[in-house]
Scaffold this motif. Structure first.
Motif, PDB file in Angstrom:
ATOM      1  N   SER A  82       4.106  -6.856  -2.272  1.00 32.32           N
ATOM      2  CA  SER A  82       5.406  -6.329  -2.644  1.00 32.32           C
ATOM      3  C   SER A  82       5.086  -4.762  -3.402  1.00 32.32           C
ATOM      4  CB  SER A  82       6.092  -7.107  -3.554  1.00 32.32           C
ATOM      5  OG  SER A  82       5.480  -7.325  -4.853  1.00 32.32           O
ATOM      6  N   ASP A  83       3.976  -4.553  -3.974  1.00 29.02           N
ATOM      7  CA  ASP A  83       3.625  -3.288  -4.725  1.00 29.02           C
ATOM      8  C   ASP A  83       4.180  -3.206  -5.861  1.00 29.02           C
ATOM      9  OD1 ASP A  83       1.989  -0.895  -4.856  1.00 29.02           O
ATOM     10  OD2 ASP A  83       3.400   0.346  -4.346  1.00 29.02           O
ATOM     11  N   ARG A  84       4.642  -4.423  -6.607  1.00 27.15           N
ATOM     12  CA  ARG A  84       5.535  -4.251  -7.685  1.00 27.15           C
ATOM     13  C   ARG A  84       4.495  -4.335  -8.976  1.00 27.15           C
ATOM     14  NH1 ARG A  84       8.366  -8.579  -5.269  1.00 27.15           N
ATOM     15  NH2 ARG A  84       7.391 -10.131  -6.548  1.00 27.15           N
ATOM     16  N   LEU A  85       3.653  -4.939  -8.962  1.00 23.53           N
ATOM     17  CA  LEU A  85       2.776  -5.211 -10.188  1.00 23.53           C
ATOM     18  C   LEU A  85       1.466  -4.210 -10.240  1.00 23.53           C
ATOM     19  CD1 LEU A  85       1.967  -8.930  -9.514  1.00 23.53           C
ATOM     20  CD2 LEU A  85       3.871  -8.113 -11.192  1.00 23.53           C
ATOM     21  N   MET A  86       1.850  -3.552 -11.497  1.00 23.79           N
ATOM     22  CA  MET A  86       0.867  -2.230 -11.907  1.00 23.79           C
ATOM     23  C   MET A  86      -0.587  -2.510 -11.769  1.00 23.79           C
ATOM     24  SD  MET A  86       1.006   0.768 -13.039  1.00 23.79           S
ATOM     25  CE  MET A  86       2.655   0.842 -13.962  1.00 23.79           C
ATOM     26  N   ASP A  87      -0.817  -3.770 -12.285  1.00 22.99           N
ATOM     27  CA  ASP A  87      -2.407  -4.045 -12.202  1.00 22.99           C
ATOM     28  C   ASP A  87      -2.931  -4.235 -10.750  1.00 22.99           C
ATOM     29  OD1 ASP A  87      -2.769  -3.975 -14.968  1.00 22.99           O
ATOM     30  OD2 ASP A  87      -1.682  -6.092 -14.976  1.00 22.99           O
ATOM     31  N   LEU A  88      -1.855  -4.174  -9.568  1.00 24.90           N
ATOM     32  CA  LEU A  88      -2.387  -4.582  -8.244  1.00 24.90           C
ATOM     33  C   LEU A  88      -1.810  -3.237  -7.481  1.00 24.90           C
ATOM     34  CD1 LEU A  88      -2.013  -8.174  -7.806  1.00 24.90           C
ATOM     35  CD2 LEU A  88      -4.003  -7.171  -8.283  1.00 24.90           C
ATOM     36  N   LYS A  89      -1.624  -2.172  -8.096  1.00 24.62           N
ATOM     37  CA  LYS A  89      -1.309  -0.998  -7.343  1.00 24.62           C
ATOM     38  C   LYS A  89      -2.528  -0.560  -6.461  1.00 24.62           C
ATOM     39  CE  LYS A  89       2.971  -0.015  -8.942  1.00 24.62           C
ATOM     40  NZ  LYS A  89       3.987  -0.248  -8.096  1.00 24.62           N
ATOM     41  N   ASP A  90      -3.664  -0.574  -6.939  1.00 23.15           N
ATOM     42  CA  ASP A  90      -4.568  -0.074  -6.197  1.00 23.15           C
ATOM     43  C   ASP A  90      -5.347  -0.708  -5.088  1.00 23.15           C
ATOM     44  OD1 ASP A  90      -4.655   2.291  -7.687  1.00 23.15           O
ATOM     45  OD2 ASP A  90      -6.403   1.637  -9.249  1.00 23.15           O
ATOM     46  N   THR A  91      -4.957  -2.189  -5.181  1.00 22.06           N
ATOM     47  CA  THR A  91      -5.471  -3.058  -4.267  1.00 22.06           C
ATOM     48  C   THR A  91      -4.297  -4.235  -4.303  1.00 22.06           C
ATOM     49  OG1 THR A  91      -7.028  -4.590  -3.224  1.00 22.06           O
ATOM     50  CG2 THR A  91      -6.978  -4.046  -5.745  1.00 22.06           C
ATOM     51  N   ALA A  92      -4.066  -4.906  -3.273  1.00 23.62           N
ATOM     52  CA  ALA A  92      -2.954  -5.828  -3.282  1.00 23.62           C
ATOM     53  C   ALA A  92      -3.807  -7.329  -3.824  1.00 23.62           C
ATOM     54  CB  ALA A  92      -2.270  -6.203  -1.885  1.00 23.62           C
ATOM     55  N   PHE A  93      -5.113  -7.246  -3.999  1.00 20.12           N
ATOM     56  CA  PHE A  93      -5.990  -8.462  -4.249  1.00 20.12           C
ATOM     57  C   PHE A  93      -6.386  -8.385  -5.724  1.00 20.12           C
ATOM     58  CE2 PHE A  93      -6.326  -7.473   0.402  1.00 20.12           C
ATOM     59  CZ  PHE A  93      -5.772  -8.409   0.661  1.00 20.12           C
ATOM     60  N   LEU A  94      -6.012  -9.439  -6.243  1.00 22.58           N
ATOM     61  CA  LEU A  94      -6.713  -9.636  -7.739  1.00 22.58           C
ATOM     62  C   LEU A  94      -8.106  -9.903  -7.722  1.00 22.58           C
ATOM     63  CD1 LEU A  94      -5.885  -9.784 -10.825  1.00 22.58           C
ATOM     64  CD2 LEU A  94      -5.534 -12.304 -10.479  1.00 22.58           C
ATOM     65  N   ALA A  95      -8.354 -10.689  -6.841  1.00 24.15           N
ATOM     66  CA  ALA A  95      -9.883 -10.924  -7.036  1.00 24.15           C
ATOM     67  C   ALA A  95     -10.948 -10.218  -6.687  1.00 24.15           C
ATOM     68  CB  ALA A  95     -10.023 -12.283  -6.142  1.00 24.15           C
ATOM     69  N   ARG A  96     -12.124  -9.949  -7.279  1.00 26.02           N
ATOM     70  CA  ARG A  96     -13.264  -9.280  -7.130  1.00 26.02           C
ATOM     71  C   ARG A  96     -14.538  -9.879  -7.206  1.00 26.02           C
ATOM     72  NH1 ARG A  96     -11.961  -3.525 -10.819  1.00 26.02           N
ATOM     73  NH2 ARG A  96     -10.218  -3.208  -9.764  1.00 26.02           N
ATOM     74  N   PRO A  97     -15.456  -9.870  -6.384  1.00 25.71           N
ATOM     75  CA  PRO A  97     -16.612 -10.627  -6.593  1.00 25.71           C
ATOM     76  C   PRO A  97     -17.375 -10.255  -7.882  1.00 25.71           C
ATOM     77  CG  PRO A  97     -16.547  -9.905  -4.231  1.00 25.71           C
ATOM     78  CD  PRO A  97     -15.413  -9.344  -5.112  1.00 25.71           C
TER      79      PRO A  97
END
Length: 300
Positions: A230-245
């Motif tokens: 949805s592009d709502r959350l500030m912390d996920l603006k650069d990528t839609a995905f929270l997880a990073r290896p």
């Protein structure tokens, strides 16, 4: 300085050509945190070098895969690059990783996952138990609060991302094998699993990013999404995905009231993930184990 394989008794990495577009590197055939640290370090260095012809780089639990364009770089030349990097990352002193600790609020033993336990009971080992109660039973717990405290006390290393976009397999850090909460998967997979449900399969945990099939035992619901289209959350603006290896997820138990309040903040776009960036030293982790992880976590 001893090489990684000598210090931690890891075998030499085995390299395989897969068709004419892939190189597969197998560090180990079993899940070991040391193997995952090396896979993360090698793939991070490959991305940093930005070698022409490489299309994609994927790290896994104890291996990694490189896809390339054979019209731009030959398989043999790329194999030489990869082997050279793999060799340099066999030195534990050079494997420091910059990763994030991210908090995941979770409502344990919630009514949604209880209902899914009931719906798919005919596919389960013990159809008269909810998934939560089954995981408690196979791990020797009789007290619900003790189980929740145990599961949420450990930080979890994201060792692999894939299958469905945003799916992150994470493995407990700093725990003795006897302290790791584990559970077998369903006898036959569910045809439906709720989005944001938290599951356990073997020693791995996962937060289901979207609604779909699944076979992990469901123990709760995450109050926050791990995918935001949805592009709502500030912390996920650069990528839609929270997880990073390589990142570390830390579960925090919440009750129904806080779960609902967090969801409201997510819906309005006001929610900010609690996270911090740390330098993770694999050699310190192997040497000090749980003590080192507790130092890293601090008062997080």
């Amino acid at each position: 300085m001893k090489r990684w394989s000598e210090l931690f008794n890891l075998p030499e990495t085995n390299f395989h050509f897969c068709g004419d577009e892939y190189i597969y590197a197998e560090i180990s055939r079993e899940m070991r945190v040391e193997s995952n640290f090396k896979a993360l370090a090698v793939t991070e260095e490959l991305r940093r070098r930005n070698i022409p012809g490489i299309i994609d780089i994927v790290s896994s639990n104890a291996s990694y895969l490189v896809r390339y364009n054979p019209e731009v770089i030959s398989a043999r030349d790329l194999a030489d690059y990869v082997k050279e990097i793999d060799f340099t990352k066999s030195d534990p002193a050079g494997l420091d990783l910059s990763v994030r600790i991210v908090e995941i609020p979770i409502w344990y033993d919630d009514p949604v996952t209880k209902e899914y336990s009931r719906r798919f009971r005919n596919r389960h080992q013990e159809p008269d138990l909810s998934n939560f109660d089954y995981v408690m039973k196979v791990n020797g717990f009789t007290d619900k609060q003790a189980f929740i405290e145990k599961h949420s006390s450990l930080p979890y290393l994201i060792t692999m991302v894939g299958f469905l976009p945003g799916t992150a397999w994470h493995f407990p850090l700093g725990a003795k094998p006897s302290d790791i909460i584990q559970a077998p998967k369903y006898k036959s997979p569910r045809t439906d699993t709720p989005e944001r449900s938290v599951g356990i399969g073997g020693a791995f945990n996962v937060v289901y990013p979207v609604q779909g099939t699944g076979s992990y035992q469901l123990i709760g619901m995450s109050a926050v999404p791990v995918v935001d289209l949805s592009d709502r959350l500030m912390d996920l603006k650069d990528t839609a995905f929270l997880a990073r290896p390589g990142d570390i997820w830390k579960y925090r138990p919440v009750d129904e009231s806080e779960y609902t309040a967090i969801q409201a903040r997510v819906s309005s776009g006001d929610y900010r993930y609690k996270m911090k960036v740390i330098d993770l030293s694999p050699i310190e982790y192997i040497a000090k184990g749980k003590e080192y992880i507790e130092e890293l976590m601090g008062d997080f």
